[in-house]
Design an enzyme around this catalytic site. Structure first.
Site, short mmCIF file in Angstrom:
data_model
loop_
_atom_site.label_atom_id
_atom_site.label_comp_id
_atom_site.label_asym_id
_atom_site.label_seq_id
_atom_site.Cartn_x
_atom_site.Cartn_y
_atom_site.Cartn_z
N HIS A 78 -14.83 4.55 1.15
CA HIS A 78 -15.70 4.33 0.08
C HIS A 78 -17.06 3.84 0.51
O HIS A 78 -18.10 4.18 -0.06
CB HIS A 78 -14.99 3.46 -1.03
CG HIS A 78 -14.14 4.19 -2.04
ND1 HIS A 78 -12.85 4.65 -1.72
CD2 HIS A 78 -14.44 4.45 -3.33
CE1 HIS A 78 -12.45 5.14 -2.68
NE2 HIS A 78 -13.30 5.36 -3.58
N LYS A 113 -3.99 1.26 -8.38
CA LYS A 113 -3.10 0.64 -9.29
C LYS A 113 -4.10 -0.44 -9.57
O LYS A 113 -4.87 -1.13 -9.06
CB LYS A 113 -1.99 -0.07 -8.44
CG LYS A 113 -2.38 -1.14 -7.31
CD LYS A 113 -1.17 -1.70 -6.65
CE LYS A 113 -1.52 -2.46 -5.33
NZ LYS A 113 -1.74 -3.68 -5.56
#
Lengths: 277, 171
Positions: B36, B101
């Site tokens: 990222h 999550k």
């Protein structure tokens, strides 16, 4: 005489065992939650978590891909005879275990420059000297999803019991659904800041259902368990009654001016394994 | 249970509602912290990304090493929150879905609503279970990152909770 080779071999096996075979008390707690849970989504998730540990054990695959930083509790008997370097042997065992067990190496050499050591070493080793001539080694692979939610509260010595409880409940709330609930809580109360966080971590190596060492602490742990399960976070945040699998508290005398309360959260993949040499 | 097949259009993701459990199948890409960081740095520098994000779903995962003969190692999701700071700029590139999550930041929720994307939370800690549901895996970028490399995965029936739907409603 305990040799370097014996220590390394033991640590290697414990690393693989802890990461692929879930502890019997954790299995039991998950199955119990699965039977008790009424929420449909929560039941589905708990069922998948039970299937997960079964697959992992059968196929010798890690239960979770985060096979953790390797925390080692080395309890060394005062009369134990060890030939060689115990720290080096433990780290050799960790490196061998993570390589042979196909476990993920998640340790970086420096917290700022961050280069993977590719061995999962160094392990975080806590040495303790105990009576006797044996050496007990306990491996606790700690994933960082849950470790990142650790909390330390330095309360005033005059803090009420309710403030102590609220601190622990606050730690669960702040973790919310992020650290893979249902959680097991390790709570360390007393000592200094370092001792409290150490005890919180060590409490995770005790069985679910240990609660605490004395009646007072057992009662406190059970109360926290009940309140935690009323938070309606549920398995992986899907809501429901199962937010906690258990609460274990360890305590230590402290200073007149303080009341340290540390919380170490474990995800539902609470892993540890021990051996005595 | 409903199954979402990736890659999919934003139009098809419209029917999903926060709180429902669905199966995720099809072709997705992976990426976690370091990937990222690199992707956003590349965008900031005005350079071309090594992977196409338009129409893609990204899964936050760093698998364990693969044994001989296996497709992938254990591969459950990592905590999504750590990706929050990078997510809005990836959504602008046309990313349609994220799989991880736990909760997201308010900024991410707003960006998801704006771009009509969806965020799914799959089974944290069920890495052996999810491994069995990966049919193919290959590294497509950042091989040097090891477990943090970007993979293309073919998945079958990953159970997931619709955590933030395309209207920005969060569980």
């Amino acid at each position: 005489m305990i040799t370097e080779k014996q220590i390394a071999e033991t640590v290697k096996k414990l690393c693989i065992k802890a990461n692929t075979i879930l502890r019997p008390d954790v299995k039991k707690a998950l199955c119990k939650a699965c039977a008790f849970e009424k929420n449909k989504n929560a039941r589905f998730i708990l069922g998948a978590l039970v299937e997960n540990y079964k697959i992992a054990e059968k196929e010798s695959t890690p239960i979770c891909q985060d096979t953790g930083i390797t925390v080692v509790f080395a309890e060394i008997g005062q009369q134990a005879k060890i030939k060689g370097d115990i720290g080096k042997s433990i780290n050799n065992g960790v490196a061998a275990g993570y390589e042979e067990g196909f476990l993920r190496k998640s340790v970086v050499n420096d917290p700022l420059s961050r280069k993977n050591t590719n061995t999962n070493t160094p392990a975080v080793i806590y040495y303790d000297f105990v009576p006797g001539k044996k050496v007990k080694l306990t491996i606790l692979p700690k994933g960082f999803g849950s470790e990142n939610k650790s909390k330390l509260y330095m309360l005033n010595p005059t803090a009420s019991m309710e403030e102590v409880k609220k601190s622990v409940i606050n730690a669960i709330k702040e973790a919310g659904p992020d650290a893979c609930p249902p959680y097991m809580l390790g709570v360390g109360i007393g000592g200094d800041a370092g001792k409290a966080t150490f005890l919180a971590k060590k409490a995770l190596t005790y069985k679910i259902g240990f609660w605490g060492e004395s009646a007072n602490y057992k009662t406190l742990a059970k109360e926290l368990y009940k309140r935690g399960n009323r938070l309606n976070i549920g398995p992986l945040g899907a809501r429901g009654k199962t937010t906690l699998l258990g609460v274990n508290i360890l305590s230590f005398p402290t200073h007149i001016a303080g009341l340290p309360v540390a919380v170490n959260i474990s995800c539902h993949v609470l892993r540890s394994a021990s051996a005595t040499l | 249970m409903k199954t979402v097949h990736f890659p999919t259009s934003k139009e098809e993701l419209k029917s999903l509602k926060a709180g429902e459990i669905v199966y995720l199948s099809g072709r997705i890409i992976t990426g976690r912290d370091q990937a990222h960081k690199r992707l956003t740095e590349t965008l900031k520098a005005g350079k071309k990304l090594p992977v196409e994000l338009k129409g893609q779903a990204i899964y936050y995962v760093g698998p364990t090493p693969c044994k001989k003969g296996e497709i992938i190692g254990a591969c459950g999701p990592t905590t999504s929150r750590r990706m929050d700071a990078f997510t809005p700029s990836l959504l602008k590139q046309g990313l349609t879905a994220m799989i991880g999550k736990g909760n997201r930041s308010e900024e991410v929720r707003i960006a998801i609503k704006k771009e009509k994307a969806v965020y799914f939370s799959t089974l944290g800690g069920a890495a052996a279970y999810l491994k069995k549901r990966v049919l193919a895996a290959k590294i497509i970028a950042y091989k040097d990152l090891g477990p943090e490399a970007v993979y293309e995965l073919e998945i079958k029936e990953f159970p997931a909770i619709v955590w933030i739907d395309s209207r920005g409603k969060s569980l």
